[in-house]
Design a protein around this motif. Sequence first.
Motif, short mmCIF file in Angstrom:
data_model
loop_
_atom_site.label_atom_id
_atom_site.label_comp_id
_atom_site.label_asym_id
_atom_site.label_seq_id
_atom_site.Cartn_x
_atom_site.Cartn_y
_atom_site.Cartn_z
N ARG A 161 38.37 15.41 102.97
CA ARG A 161 39.41 14.44 103.35
C ARG A 161 40.28 14.07 102.15
O ARG A 161 41.50 13.99 102.24
CB ARG A 161 38.74 13.17 103.89
CG ARG A 161 39.70 12.13 104.45
CD ARG A 161 39.11 10.74 104.35
NE ARG A 161 38.95 10.35 102.96
CZ ARG A 161 38.16 9.37 102.54
NH1 ARG A 161 37.42 8.69 103.40
NH2 ARG A 161 38.08 9.07 101.26
N GLY A 162 39.64 13.85 100.98
CA GLY A 162 40.38 13.47 99.79
C GLY A 162 41.26 14.56 99.23
O GLY A 162 42.14 14.29 98.41
N LEU A 163 41.04 15.81 99.68
CA LEU A 163 41.81 16.95 99.15
C LEU A 163 42.90 17.44 100.09
O LEU A 163 43.62 18.39 99.75
CB LEU A 163 40.84 18.11 98.86
CG LEU A 163 39.86 17.91 97.71
CD1 LEU A 163 38.81 19.02 97.72
CD2 LEU A 163 40.59 17.88 96.38
N LEU A 164 43.03 16.81 101.24
CA LEU A 164 43.95 17.33 102.26
C LEU A 164 45.38 17.48 101.75
O LEU A 164 46.06 18.46 102.05
CB LEU A 164 43.94 16.40 103.49
CG LEU A 164 42.80 16.61 104.47
CD1 LEU A 164 42.68 15.42 105.41
CD2 LEU A 164 43.01 17.90 105.27
N HIS A 165 45.86 16.54 100.96
CA HIS A 165 47.25 16.55 100.52
C HIS A 165 47.43 17.25 99.16
O HIS A 165 48.42 17.07 98.48
CB HIS A 165 47.81 15.12 100.45
CG HIS A 165 47.02 14.20 99.57
ND1 HIS A 165 45.69 13.96 99.73
CD2 HIS A 165 47.40 13.46 98.48
CE1 HIS A 165 45.27 13.11 98.80
NE2 HIS A 165 46.29 12.81 98.03
N ARG A 166 46.42 18.04 98.78
CA ARG A 166 46.43 18.82 97.53
C ARG A 166 46.68 17.93 96.31
O ARG A 166 47.63 18.16 95.55
CB ARG A 166 47.48 19.93 97.59
CG ARG A 166 47.27 20.91 98.73
CD ARG A 166 48.32 22.02 98.70
NE ARG A 166 48.24 22.85 99.90
CZ ARG A 166 47.44 23.89 100.03
NH1 ARG A 166 46.64 24.24 99.04
NH2 ARG A 166 47.42 24.60 101.15
N PRO A 167 45.84 16.94 96.09
CA PRO A 167 46.05 16.06 94.93
C PRO A 167 45.82 16.81 93.62
O PRO A 167 44.98 17.72 93.55
CB PRO A 167 45.01 14.96 95.12
CG PRO A 167 43.91 15.63 95.89
CD PRO A 167 44.61 16.57 96.83
N GLU A 168 46.55 16.41 92.61
CA GLU A 168 46.37 17.01 91.29
C GLU A 168 45.20 16.36 90.55
O GLU A 168 44.62 16.96 89.64
CB GLU A 168 47.65 16.86 90.47
CG GLU A 168 48.84 17.59 91.08
CD GLU A 168 50.13 17.25 90.38
OE1 GLU A 168 50.38 17.82 89.29
OE2 GLU A 168 50.90 16.41 90.91
N VAL A 169 44.88 15.13 90.93
CA VAL A 169 43.75 14.40 90.33
C VAL A 169 42.87 13.88 91.45
O VAL A 169 43.37 13.27 92.40
CB VAL A 169 44.23 13.22 89.46
CG1 VAL A 169 43.03 12.44 88.93
CG2 VAL A 169 45.10 13.71 88.31
N LEU A 170 41.56 14.11 91.35
CA LEU A 170 40.62 13.60 92.34
C LEU A 170 39.63 12.66 91.65
O LEU A 170 38.98 13.03 90.68
CB LEU A 170 39.85 14.74 93.01
CG LEU A 170 38.89 14.32 94.13
CD1 LEU A 170 39.66 13.75 95.32
CD2 LEU A 170 38.03 15.50 94.58
N PHE A 171 39.54 11.43 92.17
CA PHE A 171 38.57 10.45 91.68
C PHE A 171 37.34 10.50 92.58
O PHE A 171 37.44 10.29 93.79
CB PHE A 171 39.17 9.05 91.70
CG PHE A 171 40.32 8.86 90.76
CD1 PHE A 171 40.11 8.55 89.42
CD2 PHE A 171 41.63 8.99 91.20
CE1 PHE A 171 41.17 8.37 88.55
CE2 PHE A 171 42.70 8.82 90.35
CZ PHE A 171 42.47 8.52 89.01
N LEU A 172 36.19 10.77 91.99
CA LEU A 172 34.93 10.81 92.73
C LEU A 172 34.04 9.68 92.22
O LEU A 172 33.51 9.76 91.11
CB LEU A 172 34.22 12.16 92.52
CG LEU A 172 34.93 13.41 93.05
CD1 LEU A 172 34.15 14.66 92.66
CD2 LEU A 172 35.08 13.33 94.57
N ASP A 173 33.89 8.63 93.01
CA ASP A 173 33.14 7.45 92.60
C ASP A 173 31.73 7.51 93.20
O ASP A 173 31.52 7.17 94.36
CB ASP A 173 33.89 6.19 93.05
CG ASP A 173 33.35 4.93 92.38
OD1 ASP A 173 32.45 5.05 91.52
OD2 ASP A 173 33.82 3.83 92.72
N GLU A 174 30.78 7.97 92.40
CA GLU A 174 29.38 8.12 92.80
C GLU A 174 29.23 8.85 94.14
O GLU A 174 28.63 8.33 95.08
CB GLU A 174 28.70 6.75 92.84
CG GLU A 174 28.69 6.05 91.49
CD GLU A 174 27.84 4.79 91.47
OE1 GLU A 174 26.92 4.69 92.31
OE2 GLU A 174 28.09 3.93 90.63
N PRO A 175 29.74 10.07 94.24
CA PRO A 175 29.71 10.78 95.52
C PRO A 175 28.31 11.16 95.99
O PRO A 175 28.09 11.34 97.18
CB PRO A 175 30.54 12.05 95.24
CG PRO A 175 30.40 12.26 93.76
CD PRO A 175 30.36 10.88 93.17
#
Length: 330
Positions: A161-175
């Motif tokens: 879900r967090g990658l759908l819009h092709r982000p250049e930066v992904l924040f993963l908070d305790e996944p």
Amino acid sequence: MNDFAIEADGLRRTYRSRTGWLRPQIKEVDAVKGVTFTVGKGELFGLLGPNGAGKTTTIKMLNTLLIPTAGTARIFGHDVVRETREVRRRIGYVFGGDRGLYERLSALDNLRYFAELYGVPAREQKARIGELLDLVNLTGRENERVEGYSRGMRQRLHIARGLLHRPEVLFLDEPSIGVDPVAARDLRRTVADLAATGTTVLLTTHYMAEADELCDRIAVIAGGQLRALGTPAQLKRHAEDRRVVEIEAYGVGDDAVRTVREIAGVRGVTLEPVGAAQVLTVQSESDIDVQSDVLAALNGIRLGRVSARQPTLEDAYVAIVAGAGAEVAA
């Protein structure tokens, strides 16, 4: 144009609370106290620290969910306060836990919904969703309702879900919080594959082995301040001058832990449940053997394996946090 995906310069966040009714008082608490660091493009950067250290507050300032009290932050050169829209186009945010998905919908319907929400063009949605289902290893399970998913599957769907819009930066908070070891291994593989595609990842985690395996560099934050920054190998040097003893035990209480902490030469103590047992890890100065004193302090407690080992990243983390005067979460 610089080579930094993330720049934090003197970030500070102060919360105000009001106490009392007849004579109210305003109390200020500094959650983050002037944090400064940079993350390079395509880097997998870890942010570690005990509960309440300021990790999530820092991430929320970087991803525009909180306005800094002082200091600045930029994502690919765009200021998080003045250029919020530009920043949000370039970032994704995935947090641990079960929130953020519609349980009665299938994974496919969840991703279709969020694709519309994130403005993914209709002609690109099918292919993009297919790519992400492959990336997070959910192909073949996409038509099942999310309510039937395991926690690990939900976390992988969160990442998609967090990658759908092709982000250049992904924040993963305790996944991987609350995820079983097999699912956590799958999550680590997913994150590693993601970083290999060139996405910049900022990861917070409580699992030192996860940080050691994945991160190019790690920052340790405690008491709202940055206490150490470097590669996993560089951080391990903080524990080079220490002995480490691990003791398997059953029924160690808070009083026993406090007694061990007070032994001369002891520099760090953690207690972690492992199945029906506990593992007490004691760090001491390299020239002082505290093993006999520790065992004496545990007199009356059923013990199992006792072993000495080389320091790890977790031991270095304990040394750094203890040096900052902060409690390490067991």
